[in-house]
Scaffold this motif. Sequence first.
Motif, short mmCIF file in Angstrom:
data_model
loop_
_atom_site.label_atom_id
_atom_site.label_comp_id
_atom_site.label_asym_id
_atom_site.label_seq_id
_atom_site.Cartn_x
_atom_site.Cartn_y
_atom_site.Cartn_z
N ILE A 1 -15.78 -5.62 -6.82
CA ILE A 1 -15.61 -6.58 -7.91
C ILE A 1 -14.34 -6.20 -8.66
O ILE A 1 -14.21 -5.08 -9.13
N VAL A 2 -13.40 -7.14 -8.73
CA VAL A 2 -12.13 -6.91 -9.41
C VAL A 2 -12.07 -7.83 -10.61
O VAL A 2 -12.21 -9.05 -10.48
N HIS A 3 -11.87 -7.25 -11.79
CA HIS A 3 -11.72 -8.03 -13.02
C HIS A 3 -10.23 -8.12 -13.29
O HIS A 3 -9.57 -7.12 -13.54
N ASP A 4 -9.69 -9.31 -13.23
CA ASP A 4 -8.25 -9.52 -13.37
C ASP A 4 -8.01 -10.69 -14.31
O ASP A 4 -8.88 -11.53 -14.52
N GLU B 1 -7.21 2.04 -13.58
CA GLU B 1 -8.25 1.54 -12.69
C GLU B 1 -9.47 2.44 -12.83
O GLU B 1 -9.34 3.66 -12.83
N ASP B 2 -10.64 1.85 -12.96
CA ASP B 2 -11.90 2.59 -12.98
C ASP B 2 -12.68 2.19 -11.73
O ASP B 2 -12.83 1.01 -11.43
N VAL B 3 -13.17 3.18 -11.02
CA VAL B 3 -13.94 2.94 -9.81
C VAL B 3 -15.30 3.58 -10.00
O VAL B 3 -15.40 4.72 -10.45
N SER B 4 -16.35 2.84 -9.68
CA SER B 4 -17.69 3.39 -9.77
C SER B 4 -18.56 2.81 -8.67
O SER B 4 -18.27 1.76 -8.11
#
Length: 57
Positions: free
Chosen positions: A22-25, A45-48
């Motif tokens: 899921i990319v919030h742009d 960038e945060d990755v979880s």
Amino acid sequence: MAYTRKLPRRERLASSLPRQEIVHDISDDEKTCECCGTDMHRMGEDVSEKLDFIPVY
């Protein structure tokens, strides 16, 4: 003797599990700075990983 706290480490989820990215742009027309007119760039960038649990009734 100094006390050092151990940070909890969670194991990575199994690679066989399905993943969804899921990319919030922001929209393309908002990627230009209103002040100077230059193109904006990605600052971080945060990755979880999160495991969805669906209980069976």
